[in-house]
Design a protein around this motif. Sequence first.
Motif, short mmCIF file in Angstrom:
data_model
loop_
_atom_site.label_atom_id
_atom_site.label_comp_id
_atom_site.label_asym_id
_atom_site.label_seq_id
_atom_site.Cartn_x
_atom_site.Cartn_y
_atom_site.Cartn_z
N HIS A 183 0.82 -1.22 0.00
CA HIS A 183 0.00 0.00 0.00
C HIS A 183 0.85 1.26 0.00
O HIS A 183 0.57 2.24 -0.69
N GLU A 184 1.93 1.25 0.79
CA GLU A 184 2.74 2.46 0.95
C GLU A 184 3.40 2.84 -0.38
O GLU A 184 3.49 4.01 -0.73
N PHE A 185 3.82 1.83 -1.13
CA PHE A 185 4.45 2.08 -2.43
C PHE A 185 3.43 2.70 -3.39
O PHE A 185 3.73 3.65 -4.12
N VAL A 186 2.22 2.17 -3.36
CA VAL A 186 1.17 2.69 -4.25
C VAL A 186 0.88 4.15 -3.92
O VAL A 186 0.73 4.99 -4.80
N ARG A 187 0.84 4.47 -2.62
CA ARG A 187 0.59 5.86 -2.21
C ARG A 187 1.70 6.78 -2.69
O ARG A 187 1.46 7.88 -3.20
N SER A 188 2.93 6.32 -2.49
CA SER A 188 4.08 7.14 -2.90
C SER A 188 4.05 7.39 -4.41
O SER A 188 4.27 8.50 -4.89
N PRO A 225 -8.80 1.52 -8.41
CA PRO A 225 -9.54 0.37 -7.88
C PRO A 225 -8.83 -0.27 -6.69
O PRO A 225 -9.47 -0.72 -5.74
N PHE A 226 -7.47 -0.26 -6.73
CA PHE A 226 -6.71 -0.82 -5.61
C PHE A 226 -7.04 -0.06 -4.32
O PHE A 226 -7.32 -0.65 -3.28
N HIS A 227 -6.99 1.28 -4.40
CA HIS A 227 -7.31 2.11 -3.22
C HIS A 227 -8.73 1.86 -2.74
O HIS A 227 -8.99 1.72 -1.55
N VAL A 228 -9.67 1.83 -3.68
CA VAL A 228 -11.08 1.70 -3.30
C VAL A 228 -11.33 0.36 -2.61
O VAL A 228 -12.02 0.28 -1.60
N THR A 229 -10.72 -0.71 -3.14
CA THR A 229 -10.95 -2.03 -2.52
C THR A 229 -10.20 -2.18 -1.21
O THR A 229 -10.49 -3.07 -0.43
N HIS A 230 -9.22 -1.29 -0.94
CA HIS A 230 -8.47 -1.39 0.32
C HIS A 230 -8.83 -0.26 1.28
O HIS A 230 -7.99 0.20 2.06
N ASN A 231 -10.09 0.20 1.22
CA ASN A 231 -10.62 1.20 2.16
C ASN A 231 -9.85 2.52 2.16
O ASN A 231 -9.81 3.20 3.17
N ALA A 232 -9.22 2.86 1.06
CA ALA A 232 -8.54 4.16 0.99
C ALA A 232 -9.25 5.01 -0.05
O ALA A 232 -8.64 5.53 -0.99
N GLU A 233 -10.58 5.13 0.11
CA GLU A 233 -11.39 5.83 -0.90
C GLU A 233 -10.94 7.27 -1.10
O GLU A 233 -10.90 7.78 -2.22
N ALA A 234 -10.57 7.93 0.02
CA ALA A 234 -10.20 9.34 -0.08
C ALA A 234 -8.97 9.51 -0.98
O ALA A 234 -8.90 10.44 -1.78
#
Length: 930
Positions: A183-188, A225-234
């Motif tokens: 997750h952290e890599f995707v955010r970065s 879609p990765f964020h949405v399915t992992h509760n990081a909608e914002a």
Amino acid sequence: MAPIDKKDDTAVEMTAETDKKKDTKKTKKDVEEEENALSEEDQELKERLDTCVSTVLNVANETAVTVPLRLKALDVIVTELRTATSSMTSVPKPLKFLRPHFADIKKLHSAIEEENDDSIETELLELKARLADVLSVLSMTMGNHEERESLTFKLSGMKDYDILESRGSKSANAEDNLGSWGHEFVRSLAGEIGQEYNERVIKGADPDSDEPFADLLGMVNVIVPFHVTHNAEAEAVDLLIEVQRLKNLLNLDAIDENNYGRICLYLTKTADFMSDPDDLVEMLETAFEIFRKQNQYFDALRVAIRMNNDEVIPELLSECKDDLMKKQMCLLLARQRINIELEDGDDAEDLNALIGNEQLSEQFLKLAQDLDVTDAKTPEDIYKSHLAETGGFSRRRDTGGAQVDSARANLASTFVNAFVNAGFGQDKLMTPDNEWLYKNKDHGMMSAAASLGSILLWNVDEGLTQIDKFLYSSEDYVKAGAALAVGILSSGVRNDADPALALLSEHIEGDVHIMKCAACTGLGIAYAGSAREDVADLLLPVVESAEGGAQGMMEVCLAGLALGMIYVGKCDENVGGTIVQRLMEATEEELGHSHARFLCLGLSLLFLGQMEKADAMLEALRTVDHKISKYAVIMLESCAYAGSGNVLKVQEMLHQCTEHLTEDAEHQMAAVIGIGLITLGEDVGSEMALRAFDHLLHYCELPIKRAVPLALGVLHISDPDFAVIDQLSRLSHDPDTEISQNAIMAMGIVSAGTNNSRVAGLLRQLSEFYSKEAGHIFCVRIAQGFLHMGKGLITLNPVHSDRMLMSGPALGSMLILIHSFLDLKNTLLDKSHYLLYYLTCAMNPRMLITVNEDMSWRPVTVRVGQAVETVGQAGKPKRITGFQTHTSPVLLASKERAELGTDEVLSVSSVLEGIVILKDNPDYEPEESN
């Protein structure tokens, strides 16, 4: 002395050098200790990674180390990285151990990259692509963020995978190549994508075309879609806003009944912070479409109202197949005073009755009965003169003599009586007999007769019967009051017979000045927000007429004001054009009339909350050659941006206050109120506005100071905040008459309908303090009437539906009140006190009533507490704090929120306010009693 200095210098240098040496020794020692401190497991991992890296690098160019072997070694590194990176609570060990090799791996990647892509053999290309993946992850902590290395390597890897695919040997690693790194890599990566997108736009790429950003958007379509399915909608929404592709949300399959609420909440709350109006509309439209897709028509309706999109409302109602949901939507339309007539459908009649607020009076009286407050109150019950230390007016020293009634005190009592008993249908002054009517004179009689409308508020049928007899009075003032009462009575309630229009139209066309004034005001109150053309056709000729001197101008202004209320927020060109034309043609004398401000306000109300749609009208107003032009421009601008929280507009308003003027400063007063109006309903802005007002009180001239208490009132309508009451209490003792009168009135507005005991005590003290000042006493009495409005069951707050929507007619009527306070001695303290009745457009029961499908009461337990902001929070956070459990019906304060205290029932509405329809919960299982 000098040699000693040198010695000292050398000493200092030497100690510094020895310190340095010590440090280097210390660090070497530390490193050794650290390596020794590694556990066996970590030591093994480090050695394994070092071996793999040396195999991949193959510095000695050994022939035994083939590309497949190097790929296997790289696989080991990838596996270690992936299993470690999935949680980011501490720095993952593999990242730590690979740090020294980062530069070498980069060199290897560059060396392979220098070869021509076409000539590279497939296995080596695969190695290059896999290396890019690893480097992308390592760059997250070690790379140069300004150069966006992480993203550069990722894009390079993707390009290589595409070449492999075109050669027909698709790599198995190309799939799921983002989320699997954690997750952290995707955010970065998402952060770097946003920066890269902006840079490309600056360099001239067309943001509307997908071609220049194809590589970035390819990744966005995976990340969102990765964020949405992992509760990081914002975060998903933020990324789409960054790359200006918010509409892509609508095509996502990942949005379902579990997460649509969080996404839409984030969209609607973030919309307020968008500086560009197009972005704001896009965010709200996206939320609207998501709600619609999920069949959440009630929430979709809330967003449609927030967008001022009335055209889509009939569509929503026809799309909605759930009868209960339709009823709930109609109740929301009624609260917002949106005038829609449904024609098709079996239940059209019932739904129209709900939209027309026909059940409001009945429900309100039932609530009063339930809370046991049906007994009528007299003004004396409100003043509580017996509690005053000096006894105020009621216990004079000459108790033997007859009590002298002052006309102004009686007028104040008329209003107090009208507001306190509003909607209850009975009182002790007006409904029993006509005696009180004749204790007033002239305009006082008019307000006394009109008070019947307020007492019988929302109950059209019974109200007309009681008012009818006064319509045929020989006194013009009584007749005018009765005509006004008919308008007040119908405020916000639709009736098939349309009594207000039928009874008032003849007076509009008549010649009697006072009847005309009353009829214009009555129509403005009765049809506020309805945008009815037949009513406008009556009033427009009055605005256009140019005869009759001061009296004629008064009629023009009141008709213009009524038109502003009827078309509030509708941007009607016909009405706007007529009013502006009239202002341009008016003589100097007419524009100098004390009520000319109401004509400007009528124009401003047309654009309430419509932002840039008012720009053309602003230009037209600037051409009016009179000092009122400045006042009108600022009023129009502040109305257009009301409730938007637009920081730039607040700065413009503050800029208006920088000039030090003691005369002709009406525009500055309007600007101060504008600051309150723009930041209304938005928490951060309101806080900052309070600080700005403090500065204005310290450093500005009198005219600005006079408007500050009113601006504080606008910010906290029916919301008695402790600090605000404190500030107003100080200002109410100010030596300047107008500041103190405005502060007293503002205390009334801030505490309206709350029965706040602290304000009640302060107002009682003020009534003694100013016992010799007729003007001040009148203000105190009116404020007391506001405070106990509807015996504490009514609110004036225009913000509702969980602070998301703002009712146009309610805010419009508050503005009429506020702008008449700017010139009290020529309006409310003179003969236009009947303008106070415009307040009935803002009156609404502050109740929560739970009902069955057939609208019969269904008491259930509800929890009521302070609302808590839950936007973007993880899990299912608590939405209220410090709650108490009650059985409905309950009263809600302006910042309170309610939620059901039982699982037995479900509410059709997502917001528990007003009348809420309940249905049984099909999944409910009663607890088994032992």
